[in-house]
Design an enzyme around this catalytic site. Sequence first.
Site, PDB file in Angstrom:
ATOM      1  N   ASP A 167      37.644  29.502  92.282  1.00 14.97           N
ATOM      2  CA  ASP A 167      36.753  28.404  92.649  1.00 14.97           C
ATOM      3  C   ASP A 167      35.598  28.950  93.488  1.00 14.97           C
ATOM      4  OD1 ASP A 167      38.263  26.451  91.352  1.00 14.97           O
ATOM      5  OD2 ASP A 167      39.547  26.145  93.102  1.00 14.97           O
ATOM      6  N   ASP A 183      36.013  22.769  86.329  1.00 13.71           N
ATOM      7  CA  ASP A 183      36.443  21.495  86.914  1.00 13.71           C
ATOM      8  C   ASP A 183      35.399  20.413  86.672  1.00 13.71           C
ATOM      9  OD1 ASP A 183      38.712  22.753  87.898  1.00 13.71           O
ATOM     10  OD2 ASP A 183      37.770  23.235  89.820  1.00 13.71           O
TER      11      ASP A 183
END
Length: 211
Positions: A167, A183
């Site tokens: 991330d 995402d």
Amino acid sequence: RVLFRSNDEKHLQTGDSAVKNQWHLLHSVYKSAVANPPSIGYNKSIAKIHVQKEYIMWYAILGAVLLAGDQILKYWVVTHLAVGESAPFLPGFMQLTRLHNYGAAWSSFSGRTVLLVVFTAVLLAAVALLLIKKVVRHWTGITACTLILSGGIGNIIDRIVHGYVVDMFDLQLFSYPVFNLADCCVVVGAILGGVYYLFLYEKYDKKKKES
């Protein structure tokens, strides 16, 4: 037909049986062609198939670009930032922070990589089946499925290769879990899919029951 009559009728009058049979055969073919011209609907159906193939190509390109963008961005973050390190991206709005997520959203199911891979793969297979079986045909639904597939594949690649998801998007305006491009694709696809199902599916794609 004029050509047939101009040359062959002389032979018909002289009783040439082979020419008679040939002339009658060609004459019947001519009459059949005049009585049954090519169907315009058939041409329209072929044109529709070509249009559908073109749409499929563009959606495939969209999905490939999103997936490639996700992987390239993750590669850059991994090669330029240490875990927990940040770099400016959009000052005052968002920065890039490298984090490893061993779970799902908000780090739920942390450490259960195999379960997450299997669960994600089943969901992706179900979404792909909706497209293959043409259950979803409206462009809104197809776009939603394309986004979900791209994002899901992007994160499942991370889990299989690394055992975690990389991330990097870190919002600075308010506190929110760090996320990645995959995402974003999944979330936007899910929202778009909800809009499609609530407002468009029944009108455009739901099969009508024969009374």
